[in-house]
Design a protein around this motif. Sequence first.
Motif, short mmCIF file in Angstrom:
data_model
loop_
_atom_site.label_atom_id
_atom_site.label_comp_id
_atom_site.label_asym_id
_atom_site.label_seq_id
_atom_site.Cartn_x
_atom_site.Cartn_y
_atom_site.Cartn_z
N ALA A 8 0.60 -0.84 0.14
CA ALA A 8 -0.05 0.64 0.03
C ALA A 8 0.94 1.13 0.05
CB ALA A 8 -1.19 -0.12 0.99
N LEU A 9 2.32 1.15 0.64
CA LEU A 9 2.53 2.55 0.71
C LEU A 9 3.71 2.81 -0.42
CD1 LEU A 9 4.38 4.48 2.51
CD2 LEU A 9 6.17 3.10 3.73
N ILE A 10 3.75 1.85 -1.27
CA ILE A 10 4.94 1.60 -2.30
C ILE A 10 3.57 2.16 -3.40
CG2 ILE A 10 5.83 0.39 -4.44
CD1 ILE A 10 6.85 -1.58 -1.60
N SER A 11 2.69 1.77 -2.91
CA SER A 11 0.91 2.08 -4.66
C SER A 11 1.22 3.81 -4.18
CB SER A 11 0.31 1.03 -3.98
OG SER A 11 -0.94 1.68 -5.38
N ILE A 12 1.01 4.15 -2.61
CA ILE A 12 0.98 5.69 -2.61
C ILE A 12 1.70 6.51 -2.96
CG2 ILE A 12 0.51 6.91 -1.00
CD1 ILE A 12 -1.00 4.96 0.87
N ILE A 13 2.93 6.12 -2.58
CA ILE A 13 4.00 7.29 -2.94
C ILE A 13 3.89 6.58 -4.75
CG2 ILE A 13 6.77 6.75 -3.57
CD1 ILE A 13 6.69 5.36 -0.83
N GLY A 14 4.04 5.58 -5.42
CA GLY A 14 4.04 6.08 -7.24
C GLY A 14 2.50 6.86 -7.66
N ALA A 15 1.61 7.16 -7.05
CA ALA A 15 0.17 7.17 -6.56
C ALA A 15 0.75 8.86 -7.25
CB ALA A 15 -0.76 6.96 -5.85
N LEU A 16 1.30 9.34 -5.79
CA LEU A 16 1.94 10.58 -5.70
C LEU A 16 2.90 11.25 -6.78
CD1 LEU A 16 1.80 10.65 -1.52
CD2 LEU A 16 0.39 11.96 -3.62
N LEU A 17 3.84 10.81 -7.07
CA LEU A 17 4.45 10.80 -8.36
C LEU A 17 4.06 11.13 -9.55
CD1 LEU A 17 7.29 8.48 -7.05
CD2 LEU A 17 7.65 10.84 -6.33
N PHE A 18 2.62 10.14 -9.53
CA PHE A 18 2.34 10.19 -11.02
C PHE A 18 1.47 11.52 -11.43
CE2 PHE A 18 -1.60 8.50 -13.49
CZ PHE A 18 -1.05 8.26 -14.17
N GLY A 19 0.76 11.51 -10.10
CA GLY A 19 -0.32 12.72 -9.93
C GLY A 19 0.55 14.51 -10.29
#
Length: 204
Positions: A8-19
């Motif tokens: 979940a943490l990895i996905s959140i970090i990726g989502a924020l970078l993507f955003g």
Amino acid sequence: MKKQKLSALISIIGALLFGIATAFHPLLTNPWDVGFAFKEVATHHHWILDHWLFLLGLFVWLLGLIFFMKYSPMQVNRIPASLFITSLGLWCLIVSAEIAVLPQHLNKIIHGQTSLYPLWGALFTWGLFAGYLAMILVYVGILIWACSYHGYVKLVGIGASLLGCLGALLSLWFPSWSLYIQFLTAPLPYLWTLWMTGRTFFSH
């Protein structure tokens, strides 16, 4: 549970970078408005860096979601993971052209090699059109994943992903309205994944 929280943490970090990458990307939503796109790309001073960040964020976001589903205590369909991987493969092709080809051709066109303009336009149109298709794969994956849940979580996920798919299709059908359509629909499935991973990561 610890593995799912890490995912979940990895996905959140990726989502924020993507955003972040998406926020700094020029507002290019119409695949056929090549003239406008050329002007926007020509004045964008961090095009290559932005696209590397875009691809990194997208990769980490979706990879995190794949492992998040894998380590879920629930029985989750494997189809979403396959759709995410397929989307990532398509995105690698798209972003490779946007990093390695479009900027170099743009500079040559600006310096007089105007014969390259039709090729530049064709690559841009293909890239943005294929980007919509790649995101539809993600939205369908989220739709199938949402069906693994129950109650309002399931309904919100299905609704968000369906609106994402509809928004992508309408953007291609009505390209002059694509910017407004994307503002209204594209964030919804993205935010649903943040909600799902966030509530797992911050749970006790």
